[in-house]
Design a protein around this motif. Structure first.
Motif, PDB file in Angstrom:
ATOM      1  N   LEU A  55      26.921  24.532  23.574  1.00  0.00           N
ATOM      2  CA  LEU A  55      27.556  25.088  22.381  1.00  0.00           C
ATOM      3  C   LEU A  55      28.295  26.371  22.730  1.00  0.00           C
ATOM      4  O   LEU A  55      27.725  27.272  23.344  1.00  0.00           O
ATOM      5  CB  LEU A  55      26.492  25.365  21.323  1.00  0.00           C
ATOM      6  CG  LEU A  55      26.930  26.072  20.040  1.00  0.00           C
ATOM      7  CD1 LEU A  55      27.913  25.213  19.272  1.00  0.00           C
ATOM      8  CD2 LEU A  55      25.717  26.405  19.184  1.00  0.00           C
ATOM      9  N   ALA A  56      29.569  26.434  22.361  1.00  0.00           N
ATOM     10  CA  ALA A  56      30.352  27.662  22.499  1.00  0.00           C
ATOM     11  C   ALA A  56      30.374  28.367  21.154  1.00  0.00           C
ATOM     12  O   ALA A  56      30.593  27.742  20.116  1.00  0.00           O
ATOM     13  CB  ALA A  56      31.772  27.342  22.959  1.00  0.00           C
ATOM     14  N   HIS A  57      30.138  29.657  21.168  1.00  0.00           N
ATOM     15  CA  HIS A  57      30.085  30.390  19.907  1.00  0.00           C
ATOM     16  C   HIS A  57      30.477  31.847  20.139  1.00  0.00           C
ATOM     17  O   HIS A  57      30.412  32.368  21.269  1.00  0.00           O
ATOM     18  CB  HIS A  57      28.681  30.311  19.289  1.00  0.00           C
ATOM     19  CG  HIS A  57      27.575  30.747  20.205  1.00  0.00           C
ATOM     20  ND1 HIS A  57      26.971  31.980  20.123  1.00  0.00           N
ATOM     21  CD2 HIS A  57      26.965  30.107  21.236  1.00  0.00           C
ATOM     22  CE1 HIS A  57      26.031  32.074  21.048  1.00  0.00           C
ATOM     23  NE2 HIS A  57      26.001  30.957  21.738  1.00  0.00           N
ATOM     24  N   GLY A  58      30.868  32.482  19.049  1.00  0.00           N
ATOM     25  CA  GLY A  58      31.203  33.904  19.118  1.00  0.00           C
ATOM     26  C   GLY A  58      32.335  34.200  20.083  1.00  0.00           C
ATOM     27  O   GLY A  58      33.279  33.417  20.251  1.00  0.00           O
ATOM     28  N   ALA A  59      32.234  35.330  20.747  1.00  0.00           N
ATOM     29  CA  ALA A  59      33.269  35.794  21.683  1.00  0.00           C
ATOM     30  C   ALA A  59      32.954  35.313  23.083  1.00  0.00           C
ATOM     31  O   ALA A  59      32.520  36.077  23.956  1.00  0.00           O
ATOM     32  CB  ALA A  59      33.351  37.312  21.644  1.00  0.00           C
ATOM     33  N   GLY A  60      33.159  34.011  23.319  1.00  0.00           N
ATOM     34  CA  GLY A  60      33.023  33.476  24.661  1.00  0.00           C
ATOM     35  C   GLY A  60      31.604  33.245  25.127  1.00  0.00           C
ATOM     36  O   GLY A  60      31.351  33.251  26.339  1.00  0.00           O
ATOM     37  N   LEU A  61      30.666  33.013  24.231  1.00  0.00           N
ATOM     38  CA  LEU A  61      29.284  32.734  24.617  1.00  0.00           C
ATOM     39  C   LEU A  61      29.070  31.238  24.772  1.00  0.00           C
ATOM     40  O   LEU A  61      29.637  30.427  24.027  1.00  0.00           O
ATOM     41  CB  LEU A  61      28.318  33.276  23.567  1.00  0.00           C
ATOM     42  CG  LEU A  61      28.132  34.796  23.516  1.00  0.00           C
ATOM     43  CD1 LEU A  61      27.396  35.189  22.242  1.00  0.00           C
ATOM     44  CD2 LEU A  61      27.357  35.290  24.726  1.00  0.00           C
ATOM     45  N   LEU A  62      28.227  30.853  25.741  1.00  0.00           N
ATOM     46  CA  LEU A  62      27.812  29.473  25.933  1.00  0.00           C
ATOM     47  C   LEU A  62      26.297  29.390  25.836  1.00  0.00           C
ATOM     48  O   LEU A  62      25.584  30.180  26.468  1.00  0.00           O
ATOM     49  CB  LEU A  62      28.259  28.938  27.301  1.00  0.00           C
ATOM     50  CG  LEU A  62      29.724  28.525  27.466  1.00  0.00           C
ATOM     51  CD1 LEU A  62      29.972  28.012  28.875  1.00  0.00           C
ATOM     52  CD2 LEU A  62      30.100  27.460  26.451  1.00  0.00           C
ATOM     53  N   THR A  63      25.804  28.447  25.053  1.00  0.00           N
ATOM     54  CA  THR A  63      24.374  28.202  24.938  1.00  0.00           C
ATOM     55  C   THR A  63      24.101  26.747  25.274  1.00  0.00           C
ATOM     56  O   THR A  63      24.781  25.846  24.778  1.00  0.00           O
ATOM     57  CB  THR A  63      23.867  28.519  23.521  1.00  0.00           C
ATOM     58  OG1 THR A  63      23.998  29.919  23.274  1.00  0.00           O
ATOM     59  CG2 THR A  63      22.403  28.138  23.375  1.00  0.00           C
ATOM     60  N   HIS A  64      23.096  26.529  26.119  1.00  0.00           N
ATOM     61  CA  HIS A  64      22.755  25.185  26.581  1.00  0.00           C
ATOM     62  C   HIS A  64      21.408  24.787  26.002  1.00  0.00           C
ATOM     63  O   HIS A  64      20.429  25.536  26.116  1.00  0.00           O
ATOM     64  CB  HIS A  64      22.702  25.180  28.115  1.00  0.00           C
ATOM     65  CG  HIS A  64      22.533  23.812  28.702  1.00  0.00           C
ATOM     66  ND1 HIS A  64      21.923  23.585  29.923  1.00  0.00           N
ATOM     67  CD2 HIS A  64      22.895  22.591  28.229  1.00  0.00           C
ATOM     68  CE1 HIS A  64      21.929  22.292  30.165  1.00  0.00           C
ATOM     69  NE2 HIS A  64      22.506  21.675  29.165  1.00  0.00           N
ATOM     70  N   TYR A  65      21.354  23.590  25.380  1.00  0.00           N
ATOM     71  CA  TYR A  65      20.131  23.047  24.817  1.00  0.00           C
ATOM     72  C   TYR A  65      19.739  21.783  25.580  1.00  0.00           C
ATOM     73  O   TYR A  65      20.602  20.997  25.976  1.00  0.00           O
ATOM     74  CB  TYR A  65      20.308  22.713  23.336  1.00  0.00           C
ATOM     75  CG  TYR A  65      20.551  23.906  22.453  1.00  0.00           C
ATOM     76  CD1 TYR A  65      19.498  24.633  21.914  1.00  0.00           C
ATOM     77  CD2 TYR A  65      21.847  24.310  22.147  1.00  0.00           C
ATOM     78  CE1 TYR A  65      19.721  25.726  21.091  1.00  0.00           C
ATOM     79  CE2 TYR A  65      22.084  25.400  21.330  1.00  0.00           C
ATOM     80  CZ  TYR A  65      21.017  26.103  20.808  1.00  0.00           C
ATOM     81  OH  TYR A  65      21.246  27.190  19.998  1.00  0.00           O
ATOM     82  N   SER A  66      18.430  21.571  25.748  1.00  0.00           N
ATOM     83  CA  SER A  66      17.909  20.402  26.444  1.00  0.00           C
ATOM     84  C   SER A  66      18.046  19.165  25.563  1.00  0.00           C
ATOM     85  O   SER A  66      18.365  19.260  24.372  1.00  0.00           O
ATOM     86  CB  SER A  66      16.441  20.627  26.794  1.00  0.00           C
ATOM     87  OG  SER A  66      15.638  20.570  25.613  1.00  0.00           O
ATOM     88  N   PRO A  67      17.766  17.957  26.116  1.00  0.00           N
ATOM     89  CA  PRO A  67      17.781  16.749  25.273  1.00  0.00           C
ATOM     90  C   PRO A  67      16.804  16.816  24.106  1.00  0.00           C
ATOM     91  O   PRO A  67      16.994  16.134  23.103  1.00  0.00           O
ATOM     92  CB  PRO A  67      17.390  15.640  26.258  1.00  0.00           C
ATOM     93  CG  PRO A  67      17.856  16.130  27.579  1.00  0.00           C
ATOM     94  CD  PRO A  67      17.630  17.613  27.548  1.00  0.00           C
TER      95      PRO A  67
END
Length: 476
Positions: free
Chosen positions: A122-134
């Protein structure tokens, strides 16, 4: 002692005996010549919870899903456990809001990239990336050097490619380590207009990434002077290997594509661009032969040939069902859904289907997404899903054949015989705002609404396949 079936090997896990299928065990354990139980110095409670989750998927696991999935790798049970923890097959007509993912900082999504296993970047805000597991457990969050990420795709193993409409280049990030890996730029020494090109769209990858490790990466680049093209990259070296559809971008019919889909089975690349303004919507669709780089079919709206019956009702969004090889669009004024068979396109290949009374608000601002042979359409009054009927009144379930003989059918017959539509969300759900980002991954639909924080996760209810029994039937 807990058993996983006949024909297994006995394991002594921390003093507790288990019997597991030999085929699921790592080679170092399954090939042990000793007839005695194999001692494994690990936590028996974790293995017991793994087996319980596999045997009773509906029960809540005793440990966090991420912990169990990591432990299941050791016993060769990861795939079985993941299947048990995953939601039922995604059925749009019975899907509902299951949870909401809310990043801890800057929670307004700008782009998302789910995978076939249900994991999410997931990309959000000012250039942040968040990764979630299955299992949708948070893995990493890190800030990129991009101010805003507007296009995003996951690549195996643990990589993501991202682009921004504000910054030049296509960028690769390691999601596990949270670092920048590489950048790719569009350059042409013979043309000074080709510089500082930004990424507008990245091609959607097929659902099963496992069988697609060597497929190329396709991305749309656009320069400040509106020069644009689709670049094909090698997924290993990240070097450009082909340039498709170079355009000057001086008009609506030559603007940069905002959607790109690689149709590997047909050897084609689908590209579409749509824009809206004071005079309504306008855009184009094209199919390129990826081997020769030539256009094999194109249409533009408004003004395209063969559309006299639908003039003044251009499409607001378009997507491709890669598996069924059918092209879908939503009309901006009427809100009708158009379907066309990619294998027999002509001047006017569309079959139109109309929504019910609730969908009478038109298609302005609608987003259309094809996933698992279903068509999800966001509207002002909710989220609509179109699905194919299993049984047709004429004795066939082949939509392609019906599309090919559409000259013998009208839109009402196609709507009644081939599809059914319904609204997934309630009116209360729709009041949260109109959907502007929508992607499917695994057996989930990820939804982001305008001016709303977080990402909604929609899943099919566990009771979707249940058969209701009346009291009279139980007494018989």
């Amino acid at each position: 002692m807990e058993s996983a079936g006949a024909g297994g090997r006995q394991l002594n896990v921390g003093g507790k005996l288990f019997a597991l299928e030999a085929s699921s065990l790592p080679i170092s354990l399954s090939l042990s010549p000793s007839p005695n139980p194999i001692f494994v110095d690990r936590d028996p409670a974790l293995l017991s919870a793994i087996l319980s989750a596999i045997h009773a998927p509906s029960a809540a696991p005793a440990f966090p899903a991420g912990v169990l999935l990591d432990e299941a790798h050791f016993y060769g049970l990861h795939d079985q456990l993941l299947a048990a923890l995953s939601p039922p097959p995604l059925l749009g007509f019975s899907a509902s809001l299951a949870s909401t993912l809310s990043p801890t900082s800057e929670p307004f999504p700008t782009a998302l990239a789910p995978r076939y296993d249900g994991s999410l970047c997931l990309a959000h805000g000012a250039g942040l990336l968040t990764h979630y597991s299955p299992a949708l457990e948070h893995l990493t969050t890190f800030r990129t050097h991009l101010h805003r990420i507007t296009s995003l795709r996951q690549l195996p193993p643990g990589l993501a490619v991202a682009g921004s409409s504000l910054s030049p280049g296509l960028h690769v990030y390691d999601l596990l380590e949270g670092r920048h890996v590489a950048s790719v730029q569009w350059s042409d020494p013979t043309d000074l207009r080709v510089q500082k090109a930004k990424v507008i769209a990245i091609a959607a990858r097929p659902p099963a990434d496992v069988a697609d490790k060597n497929s190329p990466i396709l991305a749309t680049f656009e320069c400040p002077h509106r020069e644009n093209c689709i670049l094909v990259f090698d997924p290993v070296t990240l070097k450009p290997i082909q340039e498709i559809g170079r355009q000057t971008g001086s008009a609506a019919k030559s603007s940069a594509p905002g959607r790109v889909v690689h149709l590997q089975e047909l050897g084609l690349v689908f590209a579409a661009s749509v824009s809206s303004g004071a005079f309504g919507y306008s855009g184009y669709m094209r199919l390129w032969d990826i081997r020769s780089g030539d256009v094999v079919w194109e249409t533009s709206e408004p003004g395209g040939t063969g559309r006299s019956s639908r003039f003044g009702d251009p499409f607001a969004d378009v997507d491709v069902d890669v598996k069924q090889q059918i092209l879908y669009k939503v009309c901006s004024n009427s809100g009708d859904i158009g379907a066309a068979d990619l294998r027999c396109l002509g001047k006017d290949p569309w079959v139109y289907m109309s929504s019910g009374p609730r969908g009478s608000g038109g298609g302005h601002g609608s987003v259309l997404h094809c996933y698992k042979s279903q068509v999800f359409v966001s509207r002002k009054d909710g989220l609509e899903v179109w699905s194919r009927l299993e049984e047709q009144s004429n004795g066939t379930a082949n939509l392609v054949e019906q599309l090919r003989t559409k000259e013998n059918l009208n839109s009402e017959e196609i709507n009644e015989n081939c599809f059914r539509s319904c609204y997934v969300d309630t009116e209360e759900d729709a009041q949260r705002g109109m959907i502007h980002i929508m992607e499917g991954g695994g057996d989930r639909l990820f939804v982001s609404r305008e001016e709303m924080q977080g990402m909604e996760v929609w899943e099919t209810s566990q009771l979707a396949g249940a058969i209701s029994l009346s009291l009279s039937s139980l007494l018989v």
